[in-house]
Design a protein around this motif. Sequence first.
Motif, PDB file in Angstrom:
ATOM      1  N   GLU A 200      32.940 -18.295  19.357  1.00 19.45           N
ATOM      2  CA  GLU A 200      33.139 -19.033  18.111  1.00 19.45           C
ATOM      3  C   GLU A 200      31.787 -19.495  17.579  1.00 19.45           C
ATOM      4  O   GLU A 200      30.871 -19.747  18.354  1.00 19.45           O
ATOM      5  N   PRO A 201      31.662 -19.633  16.253  1.00 20.42           N
ATOM      6  CA  PRO A 201      30.420 -20.202  15.721  1.00 20.42           C
ATOM      7  C   PRO A 201      30.267 -21.653  16.182  1.00 20.42           C
ATOM      8  O   PRO A 201      31.259 -22.343  16.418  1.00 20.42           O
ATOM      9  N   ARG A 202      29.039 -22.090  16.325  1.00 21.02           N
ATOM     10  CA  ARG A 202      28.737 -23.472  16.717  1.00 21.02           C
ATOM     11  C   ARG A 202      27.719 -24.050  15.752  1.00 21.02           C
ATOM     12  O   ARG A 202      26.845 -23.350  15.243  1.00 21.02           O
ATOM     13  N   THR A 203      27.822 -25.354  15.518  1.00 23.23           N
ATOM     14  CA  THR A 203      26.849 -26.066  14.700  1.00 23.23           C
ATOM     15  C   THR A 203      25.947 -26.862  15.626  1.00 23.23           C
ATOM     16  O   THR A 203      26.427 -27.557  16.520  1.00 23.23           O
ATOM     17  N   VAL A 204      24.652 -26.747  15.409  1.00 25.03           N
ATOM     18  CA  VAL A 204      23.669 -27.515  16.173  1.00 25.03           C
ATOM     19  C   VAL A 204      23.165 -28.626  15.268  1.00 25.03           C
ATOM     20  O   VAL A 204      22.811 -28.388  14.116  1.00 25.03           O
ATOM     21  N   ALA A 205      23.154 -29.842  15.799  1.00 20.53           N
ATOM     22  CA  ALA A 205      22.592 -30.988  15.083  1.00 20.53           C
ATOM     23  C   ALA A 205      21.297 -31.385  15.770  1.00 20.53           C
ATOM     24  O   ALA A 205      21.238 -31.475  17.001  1.00 20.53           O
ATOM     25  N   ILE A 206      20.255 -31.609  14.982  1.00 23.36           N
ATOM     26  CA  ILE A 206      18.964 -32.106  15.475  1.00 23.36           C
ATOM     27  C   ILE A 206      18.836 -33.550  15.013  1.00 23.36           C
ATOM     28  O   ILE A 206      18.983 -33.848  13.824  1.00 23.36           O
TER      29      ILE A 206
ATOM     30  N   GLU B 226      18.690 -32.496  10.732  1.00 21.10           N
ATOM     31  CA  GLU B 226      19.034 -31.144  10.314  1.00 21.10           C
ATOM     32  C   GLU B 226      20.252 -30.697  11.107  1.00 21.10           C
ATOM     33  O   GLU B 226      20.469 -31.128  12.233  1.00 21.10           O
ATOM     34  N   SER B 227      21.041 -29.834  10.498  1.00 18.45           N
ATOM     35  CA  SER B 227      22.094 -29.148  11.241  1.00 18.45           C
ATOM     36  C   SER B 227      22.174 -27.727  10.720  1.00 18.45           C
ATOM     37  O   SER B 227      21.830 -27.453   9.567  1.00 18.45           O
ATOM     38  N   PHE B 228      22.579 -26.820  11.589  1.00 17.57           N
ATOM     39  CA  PHE B 228      22.688 -25.418  11.204  1.00 17.57           C
ATOM     40  C   PHE B 228      23.743 -24.747  12.060  1.00 17.57           C
ATOM     41  O   PHE B 228      24.003 -25.162  13.184  1.00 17.57           O
ATOM     42  N   GLU B 229      24.347 -23.725  11.501  1.00 18.04           N
ATOM     43  CA  GLU B 229      25.385 -22.992  12.215  1.00 18.04           C
ATOM     44  C   GLU B 229      24.788 -21.761  12.884  1.00 18.04           C
ATOM     45  O   GLU B 229      23.945 -21.077  12.306  1.00 18.04           O
ATOM     46  N   ILE B 230      25.256 -21.508  14.098  1.00 14.99           N
ATOM     47  CA  ILE B 230      24.898 -20.286  14.812  1.00 14.99           C
ATOM     48  C   ILE B 230      26.173 -19.459  14.944  1.00 14.99           C
ATOM     49  O   ILE B 230      27.164 -19.936  15.492  1.00 14.99           O
ATOM     50  N   PRO B 231      26.168 -18.232  14.452  1.00 17.33           N
ATOM     51  CA  PRO B 231      27.368 -17.411  14.564  1.00 17.33           C
ATOM     52  C   PRO B 231      27.669 -17.074  16.027  1.00 17.33           C
ATOM     53  O   PRO B 231      26.781 -17.128  16.885  1.00 17.33           O
TER      54      PRO B 231
ATOM     55  N   GLY C 203      25.276 -15.190  18.358  1.00 20.78           N
ATOM     56  CA  GLY C 203      24.021 -15.142  17.594  1.00 20.78           C
ATOM     57  C   GLY C 203      22.981 -16.127  18.079  1.00 20.78           C
ATOM     58  O   GLY C 203      23.131 -16.792  19.097  1.00 20.78           O
ATOM     59  N   ALA C 204      21.923 -16.220  17.305  1.00 24.17           N
ATOM     60  CA  ALA C 204      20.820 -17.120  17.613  1.00 24.17           C
ATOM     61  C   ALA C 204      20.152 -17.556  16.307  1.00 24.17           C
ATOM     62  O   ALA C 204      20.198 -16.836  15.312  1.00 24.17           O
ATOM     63  N   VAL C 205      19.542 -18.725  16.335  1.00 26.83           N
ATOM     64  CA  VAL C 205      18.787 -19.248  15.204  1.00 26.83           C
ATOM     65  C   VAL C 205      17.453 -19.756  15.750  1.00 26.83           C
ATOM     66  O   VAL C 205      17.414 -20.427  16.778  1.00 26.83           O
ATOM     67  N   VAL C 206      16.370 -19.432  15.062  1.00 26.37           N
ATOM     68  CA  VAL C 206      15.032 -19.867  15.478  1.00 26.37           C
ATOM     69  C   VAL C 206      14.566 -20.984  14.549  1.00 26.37           C
ATOM     70  O   VAL C 206      14.672 -20.871  13.328  1.00 26.37           O
ATOM     71  N   ARG C 207      14.046 -22.041  15.147  1.00 32.22           N
ATOM     72  CA  ARG C 207      13.490 -23.160  14.392  1.00 32.22           C
ATOM     73  C   ARG C 207      12.123 -23.500  14.964  1.00 32.22           C
ATOM     74  O   ARG C 207      11.855 -23.265  16.140  1.00 32.22           O
TER      75      ARG C 207
ATOM     76  N   TYR D  82      25.390 -29.316  20.425  1.00 29.60           N
ATOM     77  CA  TYR D  82      26.186 -28.197  19.910  1.00 29.60           C
ATOM     78  C   TYR D  82      27.597 -28.695  19.653  1.00 29.60           C
ATOM     79  O   TYR D  82      28.186 -29.371  20.508  1.00 29.60           O
ATOM     80  N   SER D  83      28.171 -28.352  18.499  1.00 29.08           N
ATOM     81  CA  SER D  83      29.536 -28.757  18.193  1.00 29.08           C
ATOM     82  C   SER D  83      30.509 -28.078  19.146  1.00 29.08           C
ATOM     83  O   SER D  83      30.308 -26.936  19.560  1.00 29.08           O
ATOM     84  N   GLY D  84      31.552 -28.798  19.508  1.00 27.14           N
ATOM     85  CA  GLY D  84      32.620 -28.227  20.308  1.00 27.14           C
ATOM     86  C   GLY D  84      32.306 -28.094  21.784  1.00 27.14           C
ATOM     87  O   GLY D  84      33.161 -27.687  22.560  1.00 27.14           O
TER      88      GLY D  84
END
Length: 85
Positions: free
Chosen positions: A31-37, A46-51, A54-58, A70-72
Amino acid sequence: CIIGSRGLGDVYKRQTVTTETPVTFNNTDTEPRTVAILDDAGTELESFEIPAGGAVVRTFDTVGVFRFSYSGIEIFTGTVEVQAP
Protein backbone atom coordinates in the motif's frame (compact mmCIF):
# COMPACT_ATOMS: atom_id res chain seq x y z
CA CYS A 1 21.49 6.78 3.12
CA ILE A 2 18.47 4.48 2.93
CA ILE A 3 15.56 4.40 5.33
CA GLY A 4 13.05 1.62 4.89
CA SER A 5 12.17 -1.90 5.79
CA ARG A 6 12.50 -5.41 4.44
CA GLY A 7 9.65 -6.77 6.46
CA LEU A 8 9.49 -4.85 9.71
CA GLY A 9 12.66 -6.48 10.98
CA ASP A 10 15.00 -3.90 9.42
CA VAL A 11 13.65 -0.59 10.66
CA TYR A 12 16.30 2.12 10.76
CA LYS A 13 15.57 4.24 13.80
CA ARG A 14 18.39 6.77 13.44
CA GLN A 15 20.54 7.89 10.55
CA THR A 16 23.29 10.51 10.55
CA VAL A 17 24.07 12.36 7.32
CA THR A 18 25.65 15.62 6.23
CA THR A 19 23.72 18.40 4.50
CA GLU A 20 22.88 17.67 0.86
CA THR A 21 23.32 13.89 1.32
CA PRO A 22 20.48 12.08 -0.48
CA VAL A 23 18.24 10.17 1.93
CA THR A 24 16.08 7.48 0.35
CA PHE A 25 12.79 6.58 2.02
CA ASN A 26 11.60 3.13 0.87
CA ASN A 27 8.18 1.55 0.98
CA THR A 28 8.26 -2.22 0.54
CA ASP A 29 4.61 -2.49 1.54
CA THR A 30 1.75 -3.29 -0.85
CA GLU A 31 0.00 0.00 0.00
CA PRO A 32 1.16 3.59 -0.48
CA ARG A 33 2.51 5.25 2.67
CA THR A 34 2.85 8.89 3.67
CA VAL A 35 6.05 9.99 5.39
CA ALA A 36 5.92 13.01 7.69
CA ILE A 37 9.10 14.94 8.53
CA LEU A 38 8.95 16.88 11.81
CA ASP A 39 11.30 19.20 13.66
CA ASP A 40 12.33 18.70 17.31
CA ALA A 41 9.26 20.63 18.47
CA GLY A 42 6.96 18.22 16.59
CA THR A 43 5.98 20.70 13.87
CA GLU A 44 5.42 19.00 10.52
CA LEU A 45 7.85 20.43 8.00
CA GLU A 46 6.96 18.23 5.05
CA SER A 47 5.01 15.15 4.09
CA PHE A 48 5.12 13.06 0.95
CA GLU A 49 3.60 9.87 -0.36
CA ILE A 50 5.63 6.84 -1.36
CA PRO A 51 3.84 4.47 -3.72
CA ALA A 52 3.66 0.77 -2.89
CA GLY A 53 7.04 -0.79 -3.66
CA GLY A 54 8.51 2.65 -4.37
CA ALA A 55 11.00 5.09 -2.95
CA VAL A 56 11.38 8.85 -2.57
CA VAL A 57 14.71 10.69 -2.22
CA ARG A 58 15.03 13.83 -0.12
CA THR A 59 17.95 15.99 0.95
CA PHE A 60 18.16 18.06 4.11
CA ASP A 61 19.66 21.55 3.74
CA THR A 62 19.57 22.46 7.42
CA VAL A 63 21.66 21.07 10.28
CA GLY A 64 19.53 19.55 13.03
CA VAL A 65 17.62 16.50 14.13
CA PHE A 66 14.49 15.66 12.18
CA ARG A 67 11.92 13.04 13.10
CA PHE A 68 10.06 10.94 10.57
CA SER A 69 7.07 8.61 10.67
CA TYR A 70 5.33 6.41 8.13
CA SER A 71 1.52 6.41 8.01
CA GLY A 72 -0.19 3.17 8.92
CA ILE A 73 2.92 1.67 10.56
CA GLU A 74 2.89 2.94 14.12
CA ILE A 75 6.29 1.51 15.04
CA PHE A 76 8.01 2.91 11.96
CA THR A 77 9.42 6.16 13.34
CA GLY A 78 12.93 7.47 13.73
CA THR A 79 15.27 10.41 13.28
CA VAL A 80 17.67 11.79 10.73
CA GLU A 81 20.49 13.80 12.28
CA VAL A 82 21.91 16.26 9.78
CA GLN A 83 25.42 17.56 10.38
CA ALA A 84 27.58 20.11 8.60
CA PRO A 85 29.94 18.61 6.03
